[in-house]
Enzyme design. Sequence first.
Site, mmCIF file in Angstrom:
data_model
loop_
_atom_site.group_PDB
_atom_site.id
_atom_site.type_symbol
_atom_site.label_atom_id
_atom_site.label_comp_id
_atom_site.label_asym_id
_atom_site.label_seq_id
_atom_site.Cartn_x
_atom_site.Cartn_y
_atom_site.Cartn_z
ATOM 1 C CD GLU A 246 -35.880 5.116 1.484
ATOM 2 O OE1 GLU A 246 -37.031 5.552 1.587
ATOM 3 O OE2 GLU A 246 -35.208 5.215 0.445
ATOM 4 N N GLY B 175 -38.457 15.828 1.361
ATOM 5 C CA GLY B 175 -38.947 16.515 0.175
ATOM 6 C C GLY B 175 -38.182 16.120 -1.073
ATOM 7 C CE1 TYR B 176 -34.092 13.909 -0.693
ATOM 8 C CE2 TYR B 176 -33.921 11.658 -1.441
ATOM 9 C CZ TYR B 176 -33.380 12.730 -0.777
ATOM 10 O OH TYR B 176 -32.136 12.616 -0.214
ATOM 11 C CB SER B 177 -41.544 12.140 -4.912
ATOM 12 O OG SER B 177 -40.828 10.932 -4.750
ATOM 13 C CB SER C 26 -41.886 1.847 -9.293
ATOM 14 O OG SER C 26 -40.938 2.097 -10.318
ATOM 15 C CB SER D 173 -44.018 9.836 4.673
ATOM 16 O OG SER D 173 -44.150 8.960 3.581
#
Length: 382
Positions: free
Chosen positions: A234, A116-118, A359, A150
């Site tokens: 990651e 739960g980041y973005s 990005s 995700s």
Amino acid sequence: MDFGFSQEDEDFRTEARGWLAAHAGPVTDRRAWERTLGKAGWIGLGWPAPGYGNRTAGLTQQVAWAEEYARSAAPPRSGHIGENLLAPTLFAHGTDEQKARFLPPIAAGEELWCQGYSEPGAGSDLAGVRTAAVRERTHYRITGQKIWTSLAHEADWCFVLARTEAGSRRHHGLSFLLVPMDQPGRIEVRPIRQLTGTSDFNEVFFDGARAGVEHVVGGAGRGWRVAMSLLGFERGVSTLAQQIAFAAELGEVVRAATKSGAASDPVLRARLVRQWAELRTMRWNALRTLGGPAGPGAPSVAKLLWAGWHQRLGELAVQTRGAAAAAGPADWSPGAPYTLDPAQHLFLFSRADTVYGGSDQVQRTIIAERVLGLPREPKGAV
């Protein structure tokens, strides 16, 4: 470091290949597959300590397992977020009680995790998160929204970056909370339909969801440090497994180009050769990074390399097929579900490669500021 595979590593590879050949295959229940992996001890190979139901393995053996897994008919992993992101974070920042509570179920494939980041207004700019967590004696009450989460529709738990100090800004006042997903009425998961027709990502809404105070990792208000530490895990051994999958996709594109005659075009043939050469370069760069100290920009360089490469491969996949790549199945009729073939799926899904996971613009900013020492980009600049 001279990154090579010893005879012991090759024996380990042979064992892994044999086990996968005996157990892997198409499955409909991915959670059951995680339990199968856990029962055999294949989850948590890279953890710094055994004793959680996992076997341990050195770096080269971890690479061997990842490569053999990618080559096998095994399904995509549902437990990799807990195994490869949360678990190393708990080893680095968690309490003994947190390790004892959460690591065994991850190693057993019994509990699945999401990240739960973005948020809608804080994707690439993670320090701008607005999800709030207010302490109420023995727990935190969480309110806010996360996006592009995700596997949230499958997860039992979510690690959430939330603002626990009212009025705090940017990197300050954030905490890293472990939140159970089974909270009807307090947590809602809404799948996001993608261009490919699948829904791997989700929106997650927290409406007074609860997390125990004992489930704050690294201490209240220190969430930014923990969150950045997690991002450092990651891109590791899994990068090499990803490249095995990329090689298989490239092989399919080459075969399609040969079959259709498109490979006779010298320009297209040169592009295919370039894709092959760049993939080999990415492998050696990944091995070099794993085998020795990596600079602060190494993960960003790796992300830029593979994201652009995979996107170009998607373009080649449809170009080699010509006009047929724009058509649906031969037996398709209006109103019927539309099924993408592998080349179409590769093209559409790879459009997101240069956006998710940080990005291209963000990766270049990291390299510019942290590696090249260029002036920081003004906040609010377009």
